[in-house]
Design a protein around this motif. Sequence first.
Motif, PDB file in Angstrom:
ATOM      1  N   LYS A 106       0.837  -1.211   0.000  1.00 40.09           N
ATOM      2  CA  LYS A 106       0.000   0.000   0.000  1.00 40.09           C
ATOM      3  C   LYS A 106       0.868   1.256   0.000  1.00 40.09           C
ATOM      4  O   LYS A 106       0.517   2.253  -0.642  1.00 40.09           O
ATOM      5  N   ALA A 107       1.989   1.223   0.715  1.00 38.37           N
ATOM      6  CA  ALA A 107       2.871   2.398   0.752  1.00 38.37           C
ATOM      7  C   ALA A 107       3.368   2.733  -0.647  1.00 38.37           C
ATOM      8  O   ALA A 107       3.338   3.908  -1.061  1.00 38.37           O
ATOM      9  N   VAL A 108       3.812   1.725  -1.387  1.00 37.65           N
ATOM     10  CA  VAL A 108       4.301   1.942  -2.757  1.00 37.65           C
ATOM     11  C   VAL A 108       3.175   2.467  -3.644  1.00 37.65           C
ATOM     12  O   VAL A 108       3.336   3.451  -4.382  1.00 37.65           O
ATOM     13  N   GLU A 109       2.021   1.827  -3.556  1.00 36.22           N
ATOM     14  CA  GLU A 109       0.851   2.215  -4.355  1.00 36.22           C
ATOM     15  C   GLU A 109       0.436   3.662  -4.066  1.00 36.22           C
ATOM     16  O   GLU A 109       0.185   4.443  -4.984  1.00 36.22           O
ATOM     17  N   GLN A 110       0.365   4.020  -2.794  1.00 35.07           N
ATOM     18  CA  GLN A 110      -0.097   5.362  -2.414  1.00 35.07           C
ATOM     19  C   GLN A 110       0.938   6.439  -2.708  1.00 35.07           C
ATOM     20  O   GLN A 110       0.571   7.569  -3.043  1.00 35.07           O
ATOM     21  N   ALA A 111       2.220   6.129  -2.622  1.00 34.50           N
ATOM     22  CA  ALA A 111       3.249   7.112  -2.974  1.00 34.50           C
ATOM     23  C   ALA A 111       3.086   7.521  -4.439  1.00 34.50           C
ATOM     24  O   ALA A 111       3.146   8.707  -4.769  1.00 34.50           O
ATOM     25  N   LEU A 118       8.458   7.740  -1.618  1.00 31.87           N
ATOM     26  CA  LEU A 118       8.174   6.608  -0.749  1.00 31.87           C
ATOM     27  C   LEU A 118       8.551   6.950   0.698  1.00 31.87           C
ATOM     28  O   LEU A 118       7.851   6.555   1.630  1.00 31.87           O
ATOM     29  N   LYS A 119       9.635   7.719   0.868  1.00 33.55           N
ATOM     30  CA  LYS A 119      10.027   8.153   2.222  1.00 33.55           C
ATOM     31  C   LYS A 119       8.906   8.952   2.875  1.00 33.55           C
ATOM     32  O   LYS A 119       8.590   8.762   4.043  1.00 33.55           O
ATOM     33  N   ARG A 120       8.313   9.854   2.125  1.00 32.90           N
ATOM     34  CA  ARG A 120       7.217  10.674   2.644  1.00 32.90           C
ATOM     35  C   ARG A 120       6.005   9.792   2.983  1.00 32.90           C
ATOM     36  O   ARG A 120       5.377   9.977   4.018  1.00 32.90           O
ATOM     37  N   GLU A 121       5.682   8.838   2.127  1.00 31.85           N
ATOM     38  CA  GLU A 121       4.527   7.980   2.376  1.00 31.85           C
ATOM     39  C   GLU A 121       4.729   7.127   3.620  1.00 31.85           C
ATOM     40  O   GLU A 121       3.833   7.037   4.469  1.00 31.85           O
ATOM     41  N   TYR A 122       5.905   6.514   3.748  1.00 26.87           N
ATOM     42  CA  TYR A 122       6.178   5.750   4.971  1.00 26.87           C
ATOM     43  C   TYR A 122       6.102   6.650   6.195  1.00 26.87           C
ATOM     44  O   TYR A 122       5.544   6.276   7.225  1.00 26.87           O
ATOM     45  N   GLY A 123       6.656   7.842   6.080  1.00 28.60           N
ATOM     46  CA  GLY A 123       6.601   8.794   7.200  1.00 28.60           C
ATOM     47  C   GLY A 123       5.177   9.142   7.575  1.00 28.60           C
ATOM     48  O   GLY A 123       4.816   9.183   8.753  1.00 28.60           O
ATOM     49  N   TRP A 124       4.344   9.383   6.569  1.00 31.52           N
ATOM     50  CA  TRP A 124       2.935   9.717   6.816  1.00 31.52           C
ATOM     51  C   TRP A 124       2.235   8.576   7.543  1.00 31.52           C
ATOM     52  O   TRP A 124       1.527   8.790   8.522  1.00 31.52           O
ATOM     53  N   LEU A 125       2.446   7.349   7.061  1.00 34.49           N
ATOM     54  CA  LEU A 125       1.804   6.185   7.663  1.00 34.49           C
ATOM     55  C   LEU A 125       2.278   5.962   9.104  1.00 34.49           C
ATOM     56  O   LEU A 125       1.479   5.657   9.988  1.00 34.49           O
ATOM     57  N   VAL A 126       3.560   6.123   9.331  1.00 31.11           N
ATOM     58  CA  VAL A 126       4.136   5.929  10.665  1.00 31.11           C
ATOM     59  C   VAL A 126       3.559   6.943  11.651  1.00 31.11           C
ATOM     60  O   VAL A 126       3.115   6.578  12.742  1.00 31.11           O
ATOM     61  N   VAL A 127       3.554   8.208  11.290  1.00 23.92           N
ATOM     62  CA  VAL A 127       3.047   9.243  12.205  1.00 23.92           C
ATOM     63  C   VAL A 127       1.540   9.089  12.388  1.00 23.92           C
ATOM     64  O   VAL A 127       1.029   9.224  13.505  1.00 23.92           O
ATOM     65  N   ALA A 145      -9.398  17.431  11.982  1.00 22.09           N
ATOM     66  CA  ALA A 145      -8.596  18.656  11.866  1.00 22.09           C
ATOM     67  C   ALA A 145      -7.439  18.638  12.875  1.00 22.09           C
ATOM     68  O   ALA A 145      -6.305  18.988  12.528  1.00 22.09           O
ATOM     69  N   GLU A 146      -7.734  18.219  14.103  1.00 21.68           N
ATOM     70  CA  GLU A 146      -6.692  18.174  15.129  1.00 21.68           C
ATOM     71  C   GLU A 146      -5.613  17.146  14.773  1.00 21.68           C
ATOM     72  O   GLU A 146      -4.414  17.441  14.785  1.00 21.68           O
ATOM     73  N   MET A 147      -6.041  15.930  14.451  1.00 23.71           N
ATOM     74  CA  MET A 147      -5.075  14.865  14.186  1.00 23.71           C
ATOM     75  C   MET A 147      -4.252  15.131  12.929  1.00 23.71           C
ATOM     76  O   MET A 147      -3.024  15.025  12.951  1.00 23.71           O
ATOM     77  N   PHE A 148      -4.913  15.493  11.829  1.00 20.18           N
ATOM     78  CA  PHE A 148      -4.186  15.711  10.589  1.00 20.18           C
ATOM     79  C   PHE A 148      -3.304  16.956  10.673  1.00 20.18           C
ATOM     80  O   PHE A 148      -2.236  16.998  10.072  1.00 20.18           O
ATOM     81  N   GLY A 149      -3.766  17.952  11.428  1.00 22.53           N
ATOM     82  CA  GLY A 149      -2.938  19.146  11.633  1.00 22.53           C
ATOM     83  C   GLY A 149      -1.667  18.811  12.391  1.00 22.53           C
ATOM     84  O   GLY A 149      -0.566  19.231  12.011  1.00 22.53           O
ATOM     85  N   LEU A 150      -1.807  18.056  13.475  1.00 24.38           N
ATOM     86  CA  LEU A 150      -0.649  17.641  14.266  1.00 24.38           C
ATOM     87  C   LEU A 150       0.268  16.740  13.445  1.00 24.38           C
ATOM     88  O   LEU A 150       1.499  16.877  13.489  1.00 24.38           O
ATOM     89  N   GLN A 151      -0.324  15.854  12.684  1.00 23.58           N
ATOM     90  CA  GLN A 151       0.460  14.950  11.831  1.00 23.58           C
ATOM     91  C   GLN A 151       1.321  15.745  10.855  1.00 23.58           C
ATOM     92  O   GLN A 151       2.514  15.475  10.702  1.00 23.58           O
ATOM     93  N   GLU A 152       0.726  16.738  10.215  1.00 24.07           N
ATOM     94  CA  GLU A 152       1.471  17.551   9.253  1.00 24.07           C
ATOM     95  C   GLU A 152       2.546  18.386   9.954  1.00 24.07           C
ATOM     96  O   GLU A 152       3.653  18.550   9.426  1.00 24.07           O
ATOM     97  N   GLU A 153       2.235  18.904  11.140  1.00 32.16           N
ATOM     98  CA  GLU A 153       3.236  19.649  11.934  1.00 32.16           C
ATOM     99  C   GLU A 153       4.459  18.789  12.201  1.00 32.16           C
ATOM    100  O   GLU A 153       5.598  19.247  12.060  1.00 32.16           O
ATOM    101  N   ILE A 154       4.227  17.560  12.650  1.00 32.49           N
ATOM    102  CA  ILE A 154       5.327  16.648  12.986  1.00 32.49           C
ATOM    103  C   ILE A 154       6.151  16.332  11.747  1.00 32.49           C
ATOM    104  O   ILE A 154       7.385  16.417  11.767  1.00 32.49           O
ATOM    105  N   LEU A 155       5.481  15.986  10.649  1.00 28.61           N
ATOM    106  CA  LEU A 155       6.202  15.643   9.421  1.00 28.61           C
ATOM    107  C   LEU A 155       7.005  16.825   8.889  1.00 28.61           C
ATOM    108  O   LEU A 155       8.150  16.667   8.459  1.00 28.61           O
ATOM    109  N   THR A 156       6.433  17.995   8.929  1.00 30.27           N
ATOM    110  CA  THR A 156       7.127  19.191   8.457  1.00 30.27           C
ATOM    111  C   THR A 156       8.317  19.522   9.350  1.00 30.27           C
ATOM    112  O   THR A 156       9.412  19.797   8.859  1.00 30.27           O
TER     113      THR A 156
END
Length: 162
Positions: A106-111, A118-127, A145-156
């Motif tokens: 799924k990671a390969v498919e979604q990337a 692929l690094k970004r996709e794995y990172g997204w899934l992990v966080v 909004a809270e979860m996805f906002g925090l997720q994007e903050e962490i990844l960025t």
Amino acid sequence: MYIELVDETEQVSEEIIEQTEKLLKFAADYIKLAESKEMAVTFVDNSRSQEINLKYREKDAPTDVISLEYKPDEEEFFFDEDMEIPEELMAELDPFIGELFISIDKAVEQAKEYGHSLKREYGWLVVHGFLHINGYDHYTPEEEAEMFGLQEEILTAYGLKR
């Protein structure tokens, strides 16, 4: 934080495995999780993802990440039934917070689908999975909004930008 990493597929690069461990430790610090916490991450294929998804979520299809949050059972610790046990104490007594199962297929498919690395996709899934096992969800628009906002903050903050 202690993280057990297992690659059932034997196909995940050492770079992704290292990134996963570093990113999880970064995310744990970001949300101020106690250093004593422990978790597990297992990389699986779609077939195994489907088995786990059916067993735990009653969905007969593979999925990208399965998050199994662990909540300690007060009865395990033989406390007097009238005793009020503070959450902090329970957290210290049992440090295991949960486990993630990440489908490499799924990671390969979604990337490819989302047009990022692929690094970004794995990172997204992990966080994403990490936040789930730490009590975050996206059932309502406010939670999303809270979860996805925090997720994007962490990844960025970690350096995995879109």
